[in-house]
Scaffold this motif. Structure first.
Motif, PDB file in Angstrom:
ATOM      1  N   SER A 126      27.613  -1.570 -26.086  1.00 43.80           N
ATOM      2  CA  SER A 126      26.964  -0.381 -26.646  1.00 43.80           C
ATOM      3  C   SER A 126      26.979  -0.354 -28.164  1.00 43.80           C
ATOM      4  N   ALA A 143      25.974   0.485 -13.711  1.00 49.04           N
ATOM      5  CA  ALA A 143      27.101   1.306 -14.143  1.00 49.04           C
ATOM      6  C   ALA A 143      27.038   1.544 -15.651  1.00 49.04           C
ATOM      7  N   GLY A 201      26.427   5.127 -17.698  1.00 48.03           N
ATOM      8  CA  GLY A 201      27.575   5.569 -18.470  1.00 48.03           C
ATOM      9  C   GLY A 201      28.840   5.727 -17.639  1.00 48.03           C
ATOM     10  N   LEU A 202      28.924   4.999 -16.530  1.00 50.03           N
ATOM     11  CA  LEU A 202      30.118   5.057 -15.691  1.00 50.03           C
ATOM     12  C   LEU A 202      31.240   4.267 -16.359  1.00 50.03           C
ATOM     13  N   PRO A 203      32.484   4.559 -16.013  1.00 52.44           N
ATOM     14  CA  PRO A 203      33.598   3.831 -16.647  1.00 52.44           C
ATOM     15  C   PRO A 203      33.482   2.331 -16.396  1.00 52.44           C
ATOM     16  N   GLU A 204      33.743   1.571 -17.455  1.00 56.31           N
ATOM     17  CA  GLU A 204      33.715   0.113 -17.336  1.00 56.31           C
ATOM     18  C   GLU A 204      35.023  -0.380 -16.753  1.00 56.31           C
ATOM     19  N   SER A 205      34.977  -1.548 -16.148  1.00 55.65           N
ATOM     20  CA  SER A 205      36.205  -2.195 -15.696  1.00 55.65           C
ATOM     21  C   SER A 205      37.043  -2.536 -16.911  1.00 55.65           C
ATOM     22  N   GLU A 206      38.328  -2.571 -16.703  1.00 55.61           N
ATOM     23  CA  GLU A 206      39.228  -2.998 -17.773  1.00 55.61           C
ATOM     24  C   GLU A 206      38.840  -4.442 -18.107  1.00 55.61           C
ATOM     25  N   HIS A 228      37.818  -7.466 -15.585  1.00 58.60           N
ATOM     26  CA  HIS A 228      36.420  -7.909 -15.520  1.00 58.60           C
ATOM     27  C   HIS A 228      36.349  -9.435 -15.651  1.00 58.60           C
TER      28      HIS A 228
END
Length: 185
Positions: free
Chosen positions: A87, A151, A155-160, A164
């Protein structure tokens, strides 16, 4: 058509789609937002479908450009497809906006817009299929990549990040692809 005018028109349709949705976007509104006459817009895009299809094709061009650069830097197609969005990268943000606008323009009917989207998605899928010998594994990579991208779009939470990388490494090791590089956090 001058690239500047084309991009201005396509930027305007994207903005209107994001603000109002497909049902509220008119050729007149797009022309006004792009600073061109309706006749000028129709000269380049013969219909609303053609305009939306042009937007989808530009999305494909943008993604293809980013993919080509990633491959030139030694990243595999699968790695690129599975990468989380960035982003902070203006080009990635433009790609996100384009994808959101495209998603708002597709109404599920057999139209030029739907066909353009199918062509773009098939081109990405064919890259994975060329790189990954097992069609089932290529499909798994595509589906996981689609989920990661969706995702990010929502704007859903990203994997750590470490998790990932582990997921991608395991998935790519199952494909026989080269190991993932540590260039992304």
């Amino acid at each position: 058509m001058a690239a500047g005018t084309r991009d201005r028109i396509l930027d305007a349709v994207e903005q209107l789609l994001l603000e109002r949705g497909a049902q509220q976007v008119t050729l007149e509104a797009v022309a006004a937002a792009a600073g061109v006459s309706k006749g000028g817009l129709l000269y380049h895009f013969k219909s609303k479908d053609a305009l939306f299809a042009g937007m989808v094709r530009r999305l494909g061009e943008r993604a293809d450009s980013q993919l080509a650069e990633a491959v030139e830097q030694g990243e595999s197609v699968a790695e690129w497809y599975l990468a989380p969005g960035d982003s902070t990268d203006a080009r990635e943000v433009a790609l996100f906006r384009s994808m959101l606008a495209v998603m708002r323009s597709v109404d599920g009917t057999d139209s030029e817009v739907q066909q353009a989207l199918v062509e773009v998605m098939r081109s990405w899928d064919s890259g994975l299929q060329r790189e990954i010998d097992d069609p089932v594994q290529a499909e798994i990579v595509r589906l996981v990549g689609d989920g990661i991208y969706l995702a990010a779009l929502l704007g859903l939470p990203e994997s750590e990040p470490v998790l990932h990388r582990k997921v991608v490494k395991r998935l790519l090791s199952a494909t026989g692809a080269k190991p993932i590089k540590a260039k992304r956090p």
